[in-house]
Scaffold this active site. Structure first.
Site, short mmCIF file in Angstrom:
data_model
loop_
_atom_site.label_atom_id
_atom_site.label_comp_id
_atom_site.label_asym_id
_atom_site.label_seq_id
_atom_site.Cartn_x
_atom_site.Cartn_y
_atom_site.Cartn_z
N SER A 64 0.83 -1.21 0.00
CA SER A 64 0.00 0.00 0.00
C SER A 64 0.87 1.26 0.00
O SER A 64 0.46 2.29 -0.51
CB SER A 64 -0.93 0.00 1.22
OG SER A 64 -0.36 -0.78 2.25
N TYR A 65 2.07 1.18 0.58
CA TYR A 65 2.90 2.41 0.64
C TYR A 65 4.26 2.19 0.03
O TYR A 65 5.18 2.96 0.23
CB TYR A 65 3.06 2.85 2.11
CG TYR A 65 1.72 3.12 2.71
CD1 TYR A 65 1.07 2.14 3.46
CD2 TYR A 65 1.03 4.30 2.43
CE1 TYR A 65 -0.20 2.35 3.96
CE2 TYR A 65 -0.24 4.53 2.92
CZ TYR A 65 -0.86 3.54 3.68
OH TYR A 65 -2.12 3.75 4.16
N SER A 66 4.42 1.09 -0.71
CA SER A 66 5.76 0.81 -1.21
C SER A 66 5.70 -0.03 -2.48
O SER A 66 4.68 -0.65 -2.78
CB SER A 66 6.52 -0.02 -0.17
OG SER A 66 5.85 -1.27 -0.03
N LYS B 162 13.07 -2.09 -1.75
CA LYS B 162 11.75 -1.56 -1.42
C LYS B 162 11.85 -0.04 -1.45
O LYS B 162 12.73 0.52 -0.80
CB LYS B 162 11.33 -2.04 -0.03
CG LYS B 162 10.03 -1.46 0.45
CD LYS B 162 9.57 -2.12 1.73
CE LYS B 162 8.18 -1.62 2.12
NZ LYS B 162 7.56 -2.46 3.14
N LEU C 28 16.63 -10.91 -1.93
CA LEU C 28 15.75 -11.20 -3.08
C LEU C 28 15.16 -12.58 -2.87
O LEU C 28 15.90 -13.54 -2.59
CB LEU C 28 16.56 -11.16 -4.38
CG LEU C 28 15.82 -11.59 -5.65
CD1 LEU C 28 14.65 -10.64 -5.92
CD2 LEU C 28 16.76 -11.64 -6.82
N GLU D 255 5.78 -15.25 -3.52
CA GLU D 255 4.95 -15.40 -2.31
C GLU D 255 4.44 -16.84 -2.19
O GLU D 255 4.09 -17.46 -3.21
CB GLU D 255 3.75 -14.44 -2.38
CG GLU D 255 4.17 -12.98 -2.45
CD GLU D 255 3.00 -12.04 -2.75
OE1 GLU D 255 3.26 -10.85 -2.97
OE2 GLU D 255 1.85 -12.50 -2.75
N ASP E 42 0.63 -9.51 11.24
CA ASP E 42 -0.07 -9.62 9.96
C ASP E 42 0.46 -10.80 9.16
O ASP E 42 0.67 -10.71 7.94
CB ASP E 42 0.06 -8.32 9.16
CG ASP E 42 -0.94 -8.26 8.00
OD1 ASP E 42 -0.73 -7.46 7.07
OD2 ASP E 42 -1.91 -9.05 8.01
N ASP F 219 7.44 -8.05 5.43
CA ASP F 219 6.38 -7.06 5.65
C ASP F 219 6.16 -6.78 7.15
O ASP F 219 5.15 -7.18 7.71
CB ASP F 219 5.08 -7.50 5.01
CG ASP F 219 4.32 -6.25 4.54
OD1 ASP F 219 3.21 -6.37 4.02
OD2 ASP F 219 4.86 -5.15 4.74
C1 MP6 Z 1 5.00 -8.73 0.47
C2 MP6 Z 1 5.67 -7.78 -0.49
N1 MP6 Z 1 6.02 -8.53 -1.72
C3 MP6 Z 1 7.31 -8.83 -1.93
N2 MP6 Z 1 8.20 -8.37 -1.05
C4 MP6 Z 1 9.53 -8.70 -1.15
C5 MP6 Z 1 10.02 -9.52 -2.20
C6 MP6 Z 1 9.09 -10.01 -3.17
C7 MP6 Z 1 9.47 -10.80 -4.26
C8 MP6 Z 1 8.52 -11.26 -5.17
C9 MP6 Z 1 8.97 -12.07 -6.29
C10 MP6 Z 1 10.25 -12.46 -6.54
N3 MP6 Z 1 10.26 -13.19 -7.68
N4 MP6 Z 1 8.99 -13.25 -8.13
C11 MP6 Z 1 8.19 -12.57 -7.29
C12 MP6 Z 1 7.18 -10.95 -5.00
C13 MP6 Z 1 6.76 -10.15 -3.95
C14 MP6 Z 1 7.71 -9.66 -3.02
C15 MP6 Z 1 11.45 -9.83 -2.19
O1 MP6 Z 1 12.00 -10.54 -3.08
N5 MP6 Z 1 12.22 -9.35 -1.18
C16 MP6 Z 1 11.77 -8.56 -0.19
C17 MP6 Z 1 10.40 -8.20 -0.14
C18 MP6 Z 1 9.88 -7.38 0.86
C19 MP6 Z 1 10.76 -6.89 1.93
C20 MP6 Z 1 10.20 -5.65 2.57
C21 MP6 Z 1 9.07 -5.75 3.42
C22 MP6 Z 1 10.49 -5.48 3.99
C23 MP6 Z 1 4.77 -6.60 -0.82
C24 MP6 Z 1 3.52 -7.12 -1.54
C25 MP6 Z 1 4.43 -5.87 0.45
C26 MP6 Z 1 5.53 -5.68 -1.76
#
Ligand code: MP6
Length: 328
Positions: A41-43, A60, A111, A116, A155, A173
């Site tokens: 929602s904010y990032s 992020k 990464l 998810e 959450d 998150d």
């Molecule tokens: C839950 C989050 N989604 C995601 N947050 C992070 C990912 C991430 C990667 C993929 C992905 C990778 N390959 N294919 C899909 C899909 C969604 C991701 C990642 O690789 N590394 C750190 C992340 C987050 C770290 C930050 C909260 C501290 C939201 C939806 C909030 C953006």
């Protein structure tokens, strides 16, 4: 000062003529940004490569103007403090650097190429018992570490459980986490639910923020809906919902509207699909207990028969992830 300065250590002469080594912060220009991985929602989370080391990260990006306008500065600080507290566990997304430019804040993180857990679950429909046990154990081990560091996630849900290259869990998150002020709480069952230590009730978060936040409808615990107070047991309620969902292919409490979902939760109105594995059913029934003080704790869950034969030490994080098979 040039924000995009190259990284690492630079030799400089200070005012007294002495040669000093200065650590130079990384900046936006040290990274090549790629595709969008996820949007909160904010990032927005981008794929990015470090231009010097060629290492791949998730970055992020938070827009300052948006955060200020939406009065989310507190959440941003909570997330950064939480990520800085949770640095030593394989099941938690790691924060490497932070930097900013005029418009945005940047967090450089692990990464998680597996994306998810929710996405993977949607592809297979359900997980079989072996997969549920493996992913359940990794999620539980990460929860145990968070709680030991005085962090309540608040959450937890399959969207916030990411998977790395080895398909191992990385919890993410933390913008809505609750940090227990008094680390003494961290190492005991007392955890801000006001249980057992009434005099320390005052130690905890200012209730104003606690009162305002509620997790994602399907996974929110009854105590968060009734008394507005989250405790460690709130994360174990969400854990019970996740175990149910991995085997059933859907969360236990889901209705047409958020309000109806909340009704189901506070009335403990859910049932198991036919053929739901009995040991898993017993575990879920002992996590989805309305009274948080009567819910299984992490220790109880680790010793539950559903996890018989599942190690929780380093072996859990070294082994290969089981091939994903649906529960039929
Ligand atoms: C839950 C989050 N989604 C995601 N947050 C992070 C990912 C991430 C990667 C993929 C992905 C990778 N390959 N294919 C899909 C899909 C969604 C991701 C990642 O690789 N590394 C750190 C992340 C987050 C770290 C930050 C909260 C501290 C939201 C939806 C909030 C953006």
């Amino acid at each position: 000062k040039d924000r995009g300065a190259a990284t690492g250590v630079r030799r400089e002469v200070d005012a007294t003529g002495k040669t000093v080594l200065r650590h130079v912060k990384k900046g936006v220009r040290d990274f090549n940004f790629g595709r969008i991985l996820g949007e909160g929602s904010y990032s927005t989370v981008y794929f990015a490569t470090d231009r010097q080391t060629l290492k791949e990260y998730a970055v992020k990006v938070l827009e300052k103007r948006h955060i200020i306008r939406e009065k989310k500065i507190k959440y941003v600080n909570i997330e950064k403090d939480t990520l800085n507290r949770l640095t030593e566990h394989p099941g938690i997304v790691r924060l490497y650097y932070t930097f900013q430019d005029e418009a945005s804040l940047y967090y450089v993180l692990d990464l998680c190429n597996g994306g998810e857990l929710l996405g993977v679950l949607k592809k297979t429909g359900t997980f079989d018992v072996e997969c549920t046990r493996f992913y359940g154990a990794q999620i539980l081990d990460a929860i145990d570490y968070m709680h030991s560091r005085g962090v309540i996630h608040r959450d937890l849900k399959p969207e916030n459980v990411l998977l790395d290259d080895n398909m191992h869990v990385k919890i993410t998150d933390f913008g809505t986490a609750k940090l227990l002020k008094d680390p003494r709480e961290a190492h005991s069952q007392q955890d801000g639910s006001g249980r057992g230590l009434p005099d320390r009730q005052a130690d905890f978060e200012d209730n104003s923020r606690a009162a305002s936040f509620v997790g994602t409808a399907e996974y929110v615990s009854p105590e968060l809906l009734t008394s507005k107070n989250a405790c460690k047991a709130s994360d174990l309620w969400a854990f019970g919902c996740i175990i149910y969902q991995l085997l059933a292919g859907r969360p236990p409490f889901k209705a047409g509207t958020e309000y109806l979902t909340f009704q189901k939760i506070v009335n403990l109105d859910y049932e198991f699909p036919p053929g739901f594995p009995p040991a898993a059913r017993d575990l879920v029934e002992r996590c989805l207990v309305l009274d948080p003080t009567r819910r299984l704790t992490v220790e109880h869950i680790k010793n539950h028969e559903f996890f018989d034969g599942q190690g929780f030490g380093k072996s859990l994080w070294r082994g290969k992830a089981p091939r994903l098979r649906p529960y039929v």
